[in-house]
Motif scaffolding. Structure first.
Motif, PDB file in Angstrom:
ATOM      1  N   LEU A  93       8.817  19.931  73.105  1.00 41.91           N
ATOM      2  CA  LEU A  93       7.723  19.613  72.077  1.00 41.91           C
ATOM      3  C   LEU A  93       7.517  20.822  71.062  1.00 41.91           C
ATOM      4  O   LEU A  93       7.468  20.658  69.977  1.00 41.91           O
ATOM      5  CB  LEU A  93       6.598  19.401  73.011  1.00 41.91           C
ATOM      6  CG  LEU A  93       6.483  17.936  73.750  1.00 41.91           C
ATOM      7  CD1 LEU A  93       5.156  17.754  74.357  1.00 41.91           C
ATOM      8  CD2 LEU A  93       6.535  16.812  72.815  1.00 41.91           C
ATOM      9  N   VAL A  94       7.678  22.041  71.745  1.00 42.38           N
ATOM     10  CA  VAL A  94       7.380  22.939  70.900  1.00 42.38           C
ATOM     11  C   VAL A  94       8.757  23.332  70.234  1.00 42.38           C
ATOM     12  O   VAL A  94       8.495  23.594  68.794  1.00 42.38           O
ATOM     13  CB  VAL A  94       7.334  24.409  71.721  1.00 42.38           C
ATOM     14  CG1 VAL A  94       7.290  25.704  71.013  1.00 42.38           C
ATOM     15  CG2 VAL A  94       5.817  24.416  72.652  1.00 42.38           C
ATOM     16  N   ALA A  95       9.775  23.199  70.624  1.00 45.12           N
ATOM     17  CA  ALA A  95      11.081  23.347  69.715  1.00 45.12           C
ATOM     18  C   ALA A  95      10.955  22.233  68.570  1.00 45.12           C
ATOM     19  O   ALA A  95      11.235  22.513  67.438  1.00 45.12           O
ATOM     20  CB  ALA A  95      12.244  23.255  70.574  1.00 45.12           C
ATOM     21  N   THR A  96      10.733  20.833  68.909  1.00 44.73           N
ATOM     22  CA  THR A  96      10.902  19.766  67.911  1.00 44.73           C
ATOM     23  C   THR A  96       9.634  20.029  66.829  1.00 44.73           C
ATOM     24  O   THR A  96       9.838  19.934  65.743  1.00 44.73           O
ATOM     25  CB  THR A  96      10.493  18.591  68.596  1.00 44.73           C
ATOM     26  OG1 THR A  96      11.278  18.249  69.870  1.00 44.73           O
ATOM     27  CG2 THR A  96      10.840  17.273  67.586  1.00 44.73           C
ATOM     28  N   ALA A  97       8.560  20.731  67.146  1.00 43.66           N
ATOM     29  CA  ALA A  97       7.570  20.779  66.340  1.00 43.66           C
ATOM     30  C   ALA A  97       7.805  21.878  65.336  1.00 43.66           C
ATOM     31  O   ALA A  97       7.737  21.832  64.033  1.00 43.66           O
ATOM     32  CB  ALA A  97       6.160  21.237  67.011  1.00 43.66           C
ATOM     33  N   ILE A  98       8.694  23.017  65.835  1.00 41.65           N
ATOM     34  CA  ILE A  98       8.880  24.183  65.138  1.00 41.65           C
ATOM     35  C   ILE A  98      10.231  23.702  64.005  1.00 41.65           C
ATOM     36  O   ILE A  98      10.332  24.206  62.890  1.00 41.65           O
ATOM     37  CB  ILE A  98       8.953  25.593  65.915  1.00 41.65           C
ATOM     38  CG1 ILE A  98       7.837  25.911  66.400  1.00 41.65           C
ATOM     39  CG2 ILE A  98       9.752  26.427  64.947  1.00 41.65           C
ATOM     40  CD1 ILE A  98       8.025  26.883  67.458  1.00 41.65           C
ATOM     41  N   ALA A  99      10.954  22.981  64.651  1.00 38.64           N
ATOM     42  CA  ALA A  99      12.064  22.515  63.916  1.00 38.64           C
ATOM     43  C   ALA A  99      11.552  21.685  62.793  1.00 38.64           C
ATOM     44  O   ALA A  99      12.191  21.872  61.595  1.00 38.64           O
ATOM     45  CB  ALA A  99      13.096  21.494  64.874  1.00 38.64           C
ATOM     46  N   ARG A 100      10.654  20.601  62.800  1.00 36.19           N
ATOM     47  CA  ARG A 100      10.201  20.247  62.024  1.00 36.19           C
ATOM     48  C   ARG A 100       9.611  20.939  60.697  1.00 36.19           C
ATOM     49  O   ARG A 100       9.843  20.696  59.442  1.00 36.19           O
ATOM     50  CB  ARG A 100       9.283  19.177  62.502  1.00 36.19           C
ATOM     51  CG  ARG A 100       8.641  18.172  61.404  1.00 36.19           C
ATOM     52  CD  ARG A 100       7.619  17.068  61.953  1.00 36.19           C
ATOM     53  NE  ARG A 100       8.381  16.035  62.613  1.00 36.19           N
ATOM     54  CZ  ARG A 100       8.226  15.515  63.874  1.00 36.19           C
ATOM     55  NH1 ARG A 100       7.457  16.481  64.544  1.00 36.19           N
ATOM     56  NH2 ARG A 100       9.009  14.537  64.177  1.00 36.19           N
ATOM     57  N   ARG A 101       8.742  22.013  61.121  1.00 33.75           N
ATOM     58  CA  ARG A 101       8.266  22.884  60.270  1.00 33.75           C
ATOM     59  C   ARG A 101       9.178  23.482  59.626  1.00 33.75           C
ATOM     60  O   ARG A 101       8.872  23.977  58.141  1.00 33.75           O
ATOM     61  CB  ARG A 101       7.136  23.632  61.006  1.00 33.75           C
ATOM     62  CG  ARG A 101       6.439  24.530  60.031  1.00 33.75           C
ATOM     63  CD  ARG A 101       5.368  25.249  61.013  1.00 33.75           C
ATOM     64  NE  ARG A 101       4.529  26.362  60.012  1.00 33.75           N
ATOM     65  CZ  ARG A 101       3.717  25.997  58.937  1.00 33.75           C
ATOM     66  NH1 ARG A 101       3.557  24.642  58.586  1.00 33.75           N
ATOM     67  NH2 ARG A 101       3.373  26.960  58.312  1.00 33.75           N
ATOM     68  N   THR A 102      10.199  23.952  60.175  1.00 32.98           N
ATOM     69  CA  THR A 102      11.144  24.836  59.670  1.00 32.98           C
ATOM     70  C   THR A 102      12.218  23.897  58.554  1.00 32.98           C
ATOM     71  O   THR A 102      12.615  24.540  57.727  1.00 32.98           O
ATOM     72  CB  THR A 102      12.053  25.438  60.871  1.00 32.98           C
ATOM     73  OG1 THR A 102      11.545  26.131  61.547  1.00 32.98           O
ATOM     74  CG2 THR A 102      13.159  26.487  59.932  1.00 32.98           C
ATOM     75  N   GLY A 103      11.933  22.610  58.569  1.00 36.30           N
ATOM     76  CA  GLY A 103      12.736  21.810  57.517  1.00 36.30           C
ATOM     77  C   GLY A 103      13.848  21.160  58.163  1.00 36.30           C
ATOM     78  O   GLY A 103      14.728  20.557  57.485  1.00 36.30           O
ATOM     79  N   VAL A 104      14.097  21.202  59.326  1.00 35.88           N
ATOM     80  CA  VAL A 104      15.207  20.360  59.787  1.00 35.88           C
ATOM     81  C   VAL A 104      14.868  19.031  59.648  1.00 35.88           C
ATOM     82  O   VAL A 104      13.772  18.427  59.938  1.00 35.88           O
ATOM     83  CB  VAL A 104      15.306  20.750  61.538  1.00 35.88           C
ATOM     84  CG1 VAL A 104      16.303  19.630  62.102  1.00 35.88           C
ATOM     85  CG2 VAL A 104      15.675  22.117  61.694  1.00 35.88           C
ATOM     86  N   ALA A 105      16.205  18.273  59.302  1.00 41.16           N
ATOM     87  CA  ALA A 105      15.954  16.881  58.835  1.00 41.16           C
ATOM     88  C   ALA A 105      15.522  15.905  59.735  1.00 41.16           C
ATOM     89  O   ALA A 105      15.801  16.204  61.168  1.00 41.16           O
ATOM     90  CB  ALA A 105      17.319  16.400  58.342  1.00 41.16           C
ATOM     91  N   GLU A 106      14.547  15.086  59.622  1.00 39.68           N
ATOM     92  CA  GLU A 106      14.264  13.955  60.713  1.00 39.68           C
ATOM     93  C   GLU A 106      15.063  13.484  61.603  1.00 39.68           C
ATOM     94  O   GLU A 106      14.939  13.229  62.884  1.00 39.68           O
ATOM     95  CB  GLU A 106      13.387  13.049  59.975  1.00 39.68           C
ATOM     96  CG  GLU A 106      11.993  13.385  59.519  1.00 39.68           C
ATOM     97  CD  GLU A 106      10.875  13.784  60.711  1.00 39.68           C
ATOM     98  OE1 GLU A 106      10.962  13.065  61.595  1.00 39.68           O
ATOM     99  OE2 GLU A 106      10.154  14.816  60.485  1.00 39.68           O
ATOM    100  N   ALA A 107      16.243  13.005  60.821  1.00 36.54           N
ATOM    101  CA  ALA A 107      17.378  12.422  61.576  1.00 36.54           C
ATOM    102  C   ALA A 107      17.937  13.528  62.903  1.00 36.54           C
ATOM    103  O   ALA A 107      18.787  13.022  63.676  1.00 36.54           O
ATOM    104  CB  ALA A 107      18.669  12.142  60.774  1.00 36.54           C
ATOM    105  N   LEU A 108      17.839  14.876  62.711  1.00 33.87           N
ATOM    106  CA  LEU A 108      18.347  15.991  63.518  1.00 33.87           C
ATOM    107  C   LEU A 108      17.696  16.090  64.673  1.00 33.87           C
ATOM    108  O   LEU A 108      17.883  16.660  65.775  1.00 33.87           O
ATOM    109  CB  LEU A 108      18.904  16.940  62.651  1.00 33.87           C
ATOM    110  CG  LEU A 108      19.954  16.779  61.886  1.00 33.87           C
ATOM    111  CD1 LEU A 108      20.166  18.317  61.315  1.00 33.87           C
ATOM    112  CD2 LEU A 108      21.288  16.480  62.740  1.00 33.87           C
ATOM    113  N   LEU A 109      16.023  15.910  64.592  1.00 38.51           N
ATOM    114  CA  LEU A 109      15.224  16.386  65.375  1.00 38.51           C
ATOM    115  C   LEU A 109      15.263  15.641  66.696  1.00 38.51           C
ATOM    116  O   LEU A 109      15.060  16.466  67.780  1.00 38.51           O
ATOM    117  CB  LEU A 109      13.813  15.781  64.893  1.00 38.51           C
ATOM    118  CG  LEU A 109      13.253  16.637  63.595  1.00 38.51           C
ATOM    119  CD1 LEU A 109      11.779  16.155  63.242  1.00 38.51           C
ATOM    120  CD2 LEU A 109      13.276  18.264  63.899  1.00 38.51           C
TER     121      LEU A 109
END
Lengths: 148, 116
Positions: free
Chosen positions: A20-36
């Motif tokens: 959950l933490v990794a996904t939240a930070i990935a989203r905030r970092t700008g990783v595309a939704e399709a890659l989450l």
């Protein structure tokens, strides 16, 4: 350049928290939704492998995960302190499905195979004091500024 | 989300309904259920994964372990799954060649000729 570090004891229940933490930070970092989903699964696999290894060899030692944005990429590093016998099948090439039936249910190496299938940049570094798995995905913007 | 498990038997097919996340924390519960079903003589299993939010290699290992057990009794373990993010992990690992994967419970039952 933002870095989040997390250490957790080798309990299966904590793997979900790490995901959950990794996904939240990935989203905030700008990783595309399709890659989450790929980030979530790959980080979960790396943490699961570490938890299983620690439970066998060093249950009292913590597992460490670092999450950072680095030149337009979201990078995750999972570091454990356990021996790495389970890596041999994965690093020598994954077995065909038929061969799995002799090693069920643990399927050693399968988690690493999944990670390499998900992340376009993966580095598995077995060392004398444990294993470091580094993986990264493209972020939408450089310098850690989330895309809006 | 935690893991919810349920099962029912229709004719000779035991349908296992799975909902939630199958990971290193929850997979042992699914493993226990599959082992228990096989021990009680249920050798044709259909695992409905349409409500599974997350599946990792631990969950794959449990499904492969279940398949191994039912095959020892000339049984079957097949899946219902249409979610791309779940199917992807089966493709990455080559397990689409190992499991029969159907789009619905009815389709699976039809394939077995058990809905007659």
């Amino acid at each position: 350049m933002a870095t989040v570090e997390l250490t957790f004891s080798a309990l299966p229940a904590h793997v979900r928290t790490a995901r959950l933490v990794a996904t939240a930070i990935a989203r905030r970092t700008g990783v595309a939704e399709a890659l989450l989903d790929e980030v979530r699964l790959a980080v979960g696999e790396a943490c699961s492998r570490a938890v299983e290894a620690h439970r066998v060899h060093c249950p009292g030692e913590p597992i460490r995960i670092e999450l950072r944005d680095d030149s337009g990429r979201f990078e995750v590093t999972v570091t454990d302190l356990a021996p790495n016998d389970d890596l041999k099948p994965a690093l020598n090439g994954f077995r065909p499905p038929e061969a799995m039936f002799g090693i069920v249910p643990e399927l050693p190496g399968l988690g690493i195979a999944v990670i390499t299938g998900l992340a376009d940049d993966v580095e598995v570094s077995p060392g004398p004091t444990g294993v470091r798995i580094r993986m990264s995905w493209p972020a939408a913007t450089a310098n850690g500024v989330p895309a809006h | 989300m935690d893991l919810k498990l349920d099962h029912r038997t229709e004719d000779r097919l035991t349908i296992v309904e799975v909902e939630g996340e199958i990971d290193v924390y929850t997979a042992p519960r699914l493993r226990e259920l599959l082992i228990d079903l096989v021990n009680k003589g249920n050798f044709h299993l259909l695992v409905n994964m349409e409500k599974v939010d997350f599946l990792d290699s631990t969950g794959l290992g449990v499904l492969v372990g279940g398949l191994k057990r039912v095959r020892a009794h000339d049984g079957s373990l097949e899946l219902v799954c249409t979610q791309e993010r779940i199917l992807k992990i089966f493709r990455i690992t080559g397990l689409t060649k190992v499991f029969g994967i159907y789009a619905s419970v009815d389709e699976a039952k039809e394939a077995h000729g058990r809905d007659k």
